[in-house]
Design a protein around this motif. Structure first.
Motif, PDB file in Angstrom:
ATOM      1  N   TYR A   4      90.403 -13.964  20.648  1.00 36.73           N
ATOM      2  CA  TYR A   4      91.494 -14.747  21.238  1.00 36.73           C
ATOM      3  C   TYR A   4      91.772 -14.255  22.648  1.00 36.73           C
ATOM      4  O   TYR A   4      91.614 -13.067  22.942  1.00 36.73           O
ATOM      5  N   ALA A  69      93.627 -13.796  11.951  1.00 36.96           N
ATOM      6  CA  ALA A  69      94.647 -14.800  12.246  1.00 36.96           C
ATOM      7  C   ALA A  69      96.044 -14.336  11.847  1.00 36.96           C
ATOM      8  O   ALA A  69      97.030 -14.711  12.496  1.00 36.96           O
ATOM      9  N   THR A  70      96.162 -13.514  10.819  1.00 33.34           N
ATOM     10  CA  THR A  70      97.488 -13.039  10.397  1.00 33.34           C
ATOM     11  C   THR A  70      98.127 -12.148  11.462  1.00 33.34           C
ATOM     12  O   THR A  70      99.335 -12.201  11.674  1.00 33.34           O
ATOM     13  N   ILE A  72      97.580 -12.407  14.691  1.00 34.81           N
ATOM     14  CA  ILE A  72      97.976 -13.310  15.779  1.00 34.81           C
ATOM     15  C   ILE A  72      99.272 -14.029  15.417  1.00 34.81           C
ATOM     16  O   ILE A  72     100.164 -14.191  16.261  1.00 34.81           O
ATOM     17  N   ALA A  73      99.392 -14.433  14.169  1.00 37.72           N
ATOM     18  CA  ALA A  73     100.623 -15.102  13.732  1.00 37.72           C
ATOM     19  C   ALA A  73     101.826 -14.171  13.863  1.00 37.72           C
ATOM     20  O   ALA A  73     102.904 -14.593  14.303  1.00 37.72           O
ATOM     21  N   THR A  90      98.121 -18.752  23.169  1.00 37.08           N
ATOM     22  CA  THR A  90      96.999 -18.070  22.547  1.00 37.08           C
ATOM     23  C   THR A  90      95.888 -19.083  22.334  1.00 37.08           C
ATOM     24  O   THR A  90      96.126 -20.154  21.775  1.00 37.08           O
ATOM     25  N   ARG A  92      91.827 -19.519  20.957  1.00 43.46           N
ATOM     26  CA  ARG A  92      90.680 -18.911  20.293  1.00 43.46           C
ATOM     27  C   ARG A  92      89.431 -19.200  21.111  1.00 43.46           C
ATOM     28  O   ARG A  92      89.207 -20.333  21.541  1.00 43.46           O
TER      29      ARG A  92
END
Length: 164
Positions: A4, A69-70, A72-73, A90, A92
């Motif tokens: 990312y 992804a978690t 980034i969340a 953000t 990807r």
């Protein structure tokens, strides 16, 4: 893990040290989420296109991230809670960019060209230097323009209608 690019804008009234502390805090969120920050770049205090929360400038920071992804969340959740961050984005990407980003290359180029008068290149300076006409070097002179005719209601303006 996916890659990312994350850019955030911090308020203009923050000191550079405070922006660095924000960046370190966000990097810690990523590392706690089993990811890593491959690179972070501080682009400086720059003007923004329009006011955001009464700010005309913002500190720009980019993070290149390799994380699930978690993580980034969680990063986006924490940034959303921070009052110091005006905007963030953000994206990807397929792979992380090696070397400096395009913004850093651009600032290095403008610093290098500063002695020559900026990045105006072959265009010359403002007005008068090229053909003695200023900005509109290839515009026709006033004499080449069509004549104005009075309008039917007596007001000024308008062009004469063409003959049919």
């Amino acid at each position: 893990m996916p890659f990312y690019e994350h850019v955030f804008l911090a308020r203009q009234d923050l000191a550079t040290a405070q922006v660095e502390a924000l960046t370190e805090g966000f990097s810690k969120i990523i590392t706690d989420g089993n990811g890593r920050v491959a690179k972070n770049e501080y682009w400086g205090l720059r003007s923004i296109a329009y006011r955001i929360k009464k700010n005309r400038k913002a500190h720009y920071v980019q993070l290149d991230i390799d994380a699930p992804a978690t993580a980034i969340a969680e990063l986006e959740r924490q940034i959303g809670l921070s009052e110091d961050v005006l905007r963030y984005m953000t994206v990807r990407v397929d792979e992380l960019e090696a070397g400096p980003s395009a913004m850093m290359r651009r600032s290095e180029r403008s610093e290098r060209d500063g002695a020559r008068g900026g990045d105006r290149g072959e265009r010359g300076g403002f007005g008068g230097e090229r053909e003695g006409r200023g900005f509109g070097g290839d515009r026709p002179e006033r004499g080449d323009r069509p004549e104005r005719a009075p309008r039917a209601d007596g007001e000024r303006g308008g062009f004469r209608p063409r003959a049919a």
